[in-house]
Design an enzyme around this catalytic site. Sequence first.
Site, PDB file in Angstrom:
ATOM      1  CG  ASP A   1      34.717  46.861  38.344  1.00 22.89           C
ATOM      2  OD1 ASP A   1      34.861  45.761  38.918  1.00 22.89           O
ATOM      3  OD2 ASP A   1      34.396  46.966  37.154  1.00 22.89           O
TER       4      ASP A   1
ATOM      5  CB  SER B   1      35.770  43.294  25.218  1.00 24.27           C
ATOM      6  OG  SER B   1      35.555  43.458  26.590  1.00 24.27           O
TER       7      SER B   1
ATOM      8  CD1 TRP C   1      37.721  38.425  36.048  1.00 23.44           C
ATOM      9  CD2 TRP C   1      39.490  39.024  37.271  1.00 23.44           C
ATOM     10  NE1 TRP C   1      38.227  39.596  35.518  1.00 23.44           N
ATOM     11  CE2 TRP C   1      39.308  39.983  36.255  1.00 23.44           C
ATOM     12  CE3 TRP C   1      40.551  39.188  38.165  1.00 23.44           C
ATOM     13  CZ2 TRP C   1      40.144  41.106  36.103  1.00 23.44           C
ATOM     14  CZ3 TRP C   1      41.388  40.299  38.015  1.00 23.44           C
ATOM     15  CH2 TRP C   1      41.180  41.235  37.008  1.00 23.44           C
TER      16      TRP C   1
ATOM     17  CG  ASP D   1      34.873  40.190  36.231  1.00 24.28           C
ATOM     18  OD1 ASP D   1      34.172  39.174  36.080  1.00 24.28           O
ATOM     19  OD2 ASP D   1      35.258  40.871  35.273  1.00 24.28           O
TER      20      ASP D   1
ATOM     21  N   GLY E   1      23.193  31.498  34.108  1.00 25.27           N
ATOM     22  CA  GLY E   1      24.477  32.100  33.789  1.00 25.27           C
ATOM     23  C   GLY E   1      24.478  32.601  32.354  1.00 25.27           C
TER      24      GLY E   1
ATOM     25  CB  SER F   1      32.267  35.644  19.884  1.00 22.32           C
ATOM     26  OG  SER F   1      31.115  35.359  20.643  1.00 22.32           O
TER      27      SER F   1
ATOM     28  NE  ARG G   1      40.120  40.552  31.945  1.00 20.43           N
ATOM     29  CZ  ARG G   1      40.003  40.740  30.648  1.00 20.43           C
ATOM     30  NH1 ARG G   1      40.836  40.151  29.803  1.00 20.43           N
ATOM     31  NH2 ARG G   1      39.056  41.511  30.144  1.00 20.43           N
TER      32      ARG G   1
HETATM   33  N1  GLY Z   1      36.493  43.168  35.006  1.00 22.36           N
HETATM   34  C1  GLY Z   1      36.348  43.309  33.603  1.00 22.36           C
HETATM   35  C2  GLY Z   1      37.350  42.569  32.822  1.00 22.36           C
HETATM   36  O1  GLY Z   1      38.067  41.721  33.345  1.00 22.36           O
HETATM   37  O2  GLY Z   1      37.443  42.836  31.622  1.00 22.36           O
END
Ligand code: GLY
Length: 393
Positions: free
Chosen positions: A106, A354, A242, A166, A224, A357, A238
């Site tokens: 990141d 986050s 992304w 991401d 995946g 689940s 998300r």
């Molecule tokens: N890049 C991690 C997230 O979107 O939570």
Amino acid sequence: MNEKTETLLRNKKELTDQECKKAMDFAVEQVEDNLSEFTDQFKKAYSEDGFYYPTGNVNWTTGFWTGQIWLAYEWCRDEKLAQAGQKQVDSFLHRIDNKIEVDHHDMGFLYSLSCVASYKLTGNPKAKEAAVKAADQLIGRFQPIGQFIQAWGPMNQPENYRFIIDCLLNLPLLYWASEETGEEKYRDIAEKHIHTAIANVIREDYSTWHTFFMNMETGEPDHGATCQGYRDGSAWARGQAWGVYGTALAYRYTGRKEYIEDFRHVTGYFLDHLPEDLVPYWDLEFGDGSGEPRDSSSASIAACGMLEMAQYMEEEEAALYRSIARKIMKSVVDNYAVKDKALSNGLVLHSTYSKKSPYNTCTPEGVDECNIWGDYFYMEALTRLSKAWNPYW
Ligand code: GLY
């Protein structure tokens, strides 16, 4: 996009210029009000009951706060903001020099929004130094067998031999580094990663994988898997967002026409799975009545991606995506943005970092709260809707 989505969108109103300005004025005021608490310290990744608490420069998310400071500075040119931004650049230089929590991919989220932004806006040489060092750190995670940048964890272990969607947002740092240093190695690695990522991460129905494993021996695509989505076969909201922004950036930097088509498909899937108010639940599997929390950050991220891509499209298609972005942002501004400073020191409510689940592997945190990238992309989207903007990406 399908007919149902076209009908849904046709009946929505766009954010007006006046509404956009009002929302951005409030956001900038909120950032300024936060400077006394969050200049030497950073905001945590997510709020707790609406309020962010301070943290050191240690997480993957701190750049989103500095990015908000730079966007606020661009909006009002208050020198107080520039001084706070530069102070945080010092912290980012210290972080990369001392390798504090930088063993992950990141580097773009951290250094594009803090140091590249500072360098583009003020020419601060320390910002350039820090961002080039961060780019070096990022290319150190390139795996030639499989041709990708490894996302997380120690290198060369089968359980970590994967990239995540991401990462497409981390690559502009590498293009910037090639531009600034004249060295091709950064661009070369970015290009290889983009190719591997886009070839594997988009499924046949144009939903996307959050993470994708490569075979460590052969470099062939393996499988995946989700981490933060609801289940392996679903589309984490998300992650899909992304993908929208990531394919737009992939086109901008490579000029490869096939990425425009990828953008259309990934964006179409995102739009076809939006609920009535155009702000997704945390996984696109969920709709109205599910009782699940939203991820409002995904709405702003996708809007930024559409506004980025619109710049490279023929006028008719560009106008369509600009209009959709305005409609999404109207809902975010009207229904999700903080209006009362007494209730939150953030900008946008109802994001989900986050959510655990029975089928995913994430650590639960920041459910139905503000999060720091949701706030950042909200300001970026409003900025993009207000003027021609030179991105930090
Ligand atoms: N890049 C991690 C997230 O979107 O939570």
